[in-house]
Design an enzyme around this catalytic site. Sequence first.
Site, PDB file in Angstrom:
ATOM      1  N   GLU A   4       0.818  -1.224   0.000  1.00 56.60           N
ATOM      2  CA  GLU A   4       0.000   0.000   0.000  1.00 56.60           C
ATOM      3  C   GLU A   4       0.848   1.268   0.000  1.00 56.60           C
ATOM      4  OE1 GLU A   4      -2.852  -0.555   3.158  1.00 56.60           O
ATOM      5  OE2 GLU A   4      -3.625  -2.391   2.257  1.00 56.60           O
ATOM      6  N   ASN A  42       2.274  -4.800  -3.300  1.00 57.97           N
ATOM      7  CA  ASN A  42       0.855  -5.144  -3.178  1.00 57.97           C
ATOM      8  C   ASN A  42       0.057  -3.872  -2.891  1.00 57.97           C
ATOM      9  OD1 ASN A  42      -1.263  -7.183  -2.774  1.00 57.97           O
ATOM     10  ND2 ASN A  42      -1.158  -6.681  -0.592  1.00 57.97           N
ATOM     11  N   HIS A  57     -10.350  -5.814  -2.912  1.00 56.98           N
ATOM     12  CA  HIS A  57     -11.450  -5.623  -1.952  1.00 56.98           C
ATOM     13  C   HIS A  57     -12.542  -4.881  -2.724  1.00 56.98           C
ATOM     14  CE1 HIS A  57      -9.137  -7.143   1.351  1.00 56.98           C
ATOM     15  NE2 HIS A  57      -8.135  -6.315   1.062  1.00 56.98           N
ATOM     16  N   GLU A 102      -6.112 -10.480  -2.080  1.00 53.19           N
ATOM     17  CA  GLU A 102      -6.980 -10.309  -0.894  1.00 53.19           C
ATOM     18  C   GLU A 102      -8.447 -10.221  -1.305  1.00 53.19           C
ATOM     19  OE1 GLU A 102      -5.642  -7.059   1.622  1.00 53.19           O
ATOM     20  OE2 GLU A 102      -3.532  -7.550   1.301  1.00 53.19           O
ATOM     21  N   ASP A 150     -12.189 -10.076  -1.690  1.00 55.88           N
ATOM     22  CA  ASP A 150     -13.516 -10.201  -1.071  1.00 55.88           C
ATOM     23  C   ASP A 150     -14.429  -9.204  -1.767  1.00 55.88           C
ATOM     24  OD1 ASP A 150     -12.797  -7.755   0.247  1.00 55.88           O
ATOM     25  OD2 ASP A 150     -12.314  -8.802   2.103  1.00 55.88           O
TER      26      ASP A 150
HETATM   27  O1  G2I Z   1      -7.999  -3.937   5.741  1.00 55.29           O
HETATM   28  C1  G2I Z   1      -8.093  -5.067   4.955  1.00 55.29           C
HETATM   29  C2  G2I Z   1      -6.734  -5.492   4.423  1.00 55.29           C
HETATM   30  C3  G2I Z   1      -6.215  -4.452   3.451  1.00 55.29           C
HETATM   31  N1  G2I Z   1      -4.932  -4.833   2.903  1.00 55.29           N
HETATM   32  C4  G2I Z   1      -3.915  -5.198   3.853  1.00 55.29           C
HETATM   33  C5  G2I Z   1      -4.431  -6.219   4.848  1.00 55.29           C
HETATM   34  O2  G2I Z   1      -3.452  -6.494   5.825  1.00 55.29           O
HETATM   35  C6  G2I Z   1      -5.697  -5.740   5.520  1.00 55.29           C
HETATM   36  O3  G2I Z   1      -6.106  -6.748   6.450  1.00 55.29           O
HETATM   37  C7  G2I Z   1      -6.731  -6.287   7.607  1.00 55.29           C
HETATM   38  C8  G2I Z   1      -7.102  -7.480   8.460  1.00 55.29           C
HETATM   39  O4  G2I Z   1      -8.032  -8.262   7.753  1.00 55.29           O
HETATM   40  C9  G2I Z   1      -7.734  -7.014   9.769  1.00 55.29           C
HETATM   41  O5  G2I Z   1      -7.916  -8.110  10.643  1.00 55.29           O
HETATM   42  O6  G2I Z   1      -5.881  -5.444   8.305  1.00 55.29           O
HETATM   43  C10 G2I Z   1      -6.513  -4.873   9.427  1.00 55.29           C
HETATM   44  C11 G2I Z   1      -5.605  -3.822  10.055  1.00 55.29           C
HETATM   45  O7  G2I Z   1      -5.303  -2.825   9.189  1.00 55.29           O
HETATM   46  C12 G2I Z   1      -6.856  -5.964  10.444  1.00 55.29           C
HETATM   47  O8  G2I Z   1      -7.601  -5.430  11.518  1.00 55.29           O
HETATM   48  C13 G2I Z   1      -6.969  -5.339  12.724  1.00 55.29           C
HETATM   49  C14 G2I Z   1      -7.948  -4.658  13.663  1.00 55.29           C
HETATM   50  O9  G2I Z   1      -8.320  -3.399  13.120  1.00 55.29           O
HETATM   51  C15 G2I Z   1      -7.300  -4.452  14.941  1.00 55.29           C
HETATM   52  O10 G2I Z   1      -8.226  -3.886  15.846  1.00 55.29           O
HETATM   53  C16 G2I Z   1      -6.731  -5.746  15.467  1.00 55.29           C
HETATM   54  O11 G2I Z   1      -6.007  -5.532  16.637  1.00 55.29           O
HETATM   55  O12 G2I Z   1      -6.560  -6.554  13.250  1.00 55.29           O
HETATM   56  C17 G2I Z   1      -5.809  -6.363  14.398  1.00 55.29           C
HETATM   57  C18 G2I Z   1      -5.182  -7.672  14.837  1.00 55.29           C
HETATM   58  O13 G2I Z   1      -6.154  -8.622  15.113  1.00 55.29           O
END
Ligand code: G2I
Length: 461
Positions: free
Chosen positions: A148, A189, A225, A254, A256
């Site tokens: 990003e 990515n 996404h 990724e 969805d």
């Molecule tokens: O945002 C969707 C994806 C966009 N591209 C990069 C990916 O790495 C990203 O994944 C998401 C995860 O699916 C989430 O699970 O990234 C988020 C963070 O930017 C993740 O969320 C975070 C929560 O916001 C936090 O509260 C939590 O502590 O996950 C953290 C770990 O569980």
Amino acid sequence: MSAAAATLAFGLAGTSQAAAPTLREAADATGRFIGTAVNDGLLNNSTYRNIAASEFDSVTAENAMKWEAVEPQRGQYNWAGGDRLVQFAQQNDQLVYGHTLVWHSQMPQWLQNGSFSNSELRTIMTDHVTTQVGRYRGDVQRWDVVNEAFNEDGSLRQSKFYQQLGESYIADAFRAARAADPNAKLFINDYNTEVRNAKSDGLFRLVQRLKSQGVPIDGVGFQNHLIVGNVNGSAIQQNLQRFADLGLEVVITELDIRMRTPSDSSKLQQQARDYRAVADACLAVSACSGITVWGISDRDSWVPDTFPGEGDACPWDGNYQPKPAYHALLTAFTDAAGDPGGPGEDPEDPEDPGEPGTGSCTAVFTVANRWATGSVVNVTVRTTQALNGWRAEFDLPSGVTVANGWNGGFSQSGARVTVTNAAYNGTVAAGGTFSFGFQTNGGAAQDGTAVSLGGQRCAAG
Ligand code: G2I
């Protein structure tokens, strides 16, 4: 035909009791991988674990390999979550897609809030990359080295790394990763880069610069996404292809496709078509090595937390039941494997439309209009060689037939349609084009279907 393709063909040719292939079997028969993001905390849920193991042949850590998880204190590494993922992958004969090394988000506090000189920050970054890639050397086949890095207008994001180090942080991260594992494939990515736009143009120019500077980059990840009803498969295919044409691997990293909740059957059907369109876009690009979905079940997805009122973006529902989107993905792979001109092609087969990229022709296969039971298709073929009479071939989806055609003589045997020139359009100069069109019954044709000319597979034009 590979052993997996033979197994698949056998499974499909059997009676209706024959077990349907899993996603990973179907993807394998096309030479692609199908992955999922894995939430470390859910690996002890047996339903989740079983689906992750049986349906996918690649896994990506949803969070466990991010900087804040891996190096929560400077120089102190926590490999627990990453190691669990690698062990799971090894138990289940899966690839591991490493996500992610350098990213403005989910940085540990010490890094986010710390103040460092430029040279110190550069060393912190390269040490992190070196240590993490080295830890998983041989266990992780692909890395999102930089994630990003772009703003929506195609300029580079003002992350801490960019602000202090300038664009060179990107090249340095890739070089450190290559040195730490020369066999891992290294990716950049991003999101909102799926189709051609200002952001993907910026990414395209950056990748060209990196290549021209000899920076070790192997591929580009497209997050995907997406939003139900807002997916343009042919635009995605064209964009994947232009990056592939730079000599890079491309991956849907990724995927969805979210909707406003609650879902209903028409939204779920549209979502299935959208999943299919993305899968078909990848399958039409030979350098697209695989697709990862960003979560298995709607209950575990990141979407509702980030987009209130939206969700249901995954292939399995909140009860871990497969949705129409799941079946659409499966069918995309099985259709591609069964299409002798597609990714599962057999070059020894005289009926095969030919190897891709032979360079003698390009074809544009456009579905101009579609409805539930039919479609109108226009095909334009450009030939590099002068022609005195021509024969074009392509496959239609199962059950779809040519109702009537124009600017050529049409015949169909099974899925295979053969079109020969009309009396008035058989002579084509080198570099010239010819066109024909037709209407289908029994369903719609697929945009971007592969076309061969005289047995030579044409490149997508
Ligand atoms: O945002 C969707 C994806 C966009 N591209 C990069 C990916 O790495 C990203 O994944 C998401 C995860 O699916 C989430 O699970 O990234 C988020 C963070 O930017 C993740 O969320 C975070 C929560 O916001 C936090 O509260 C939590 O502590 O996950 C953290 C770990 O569980």
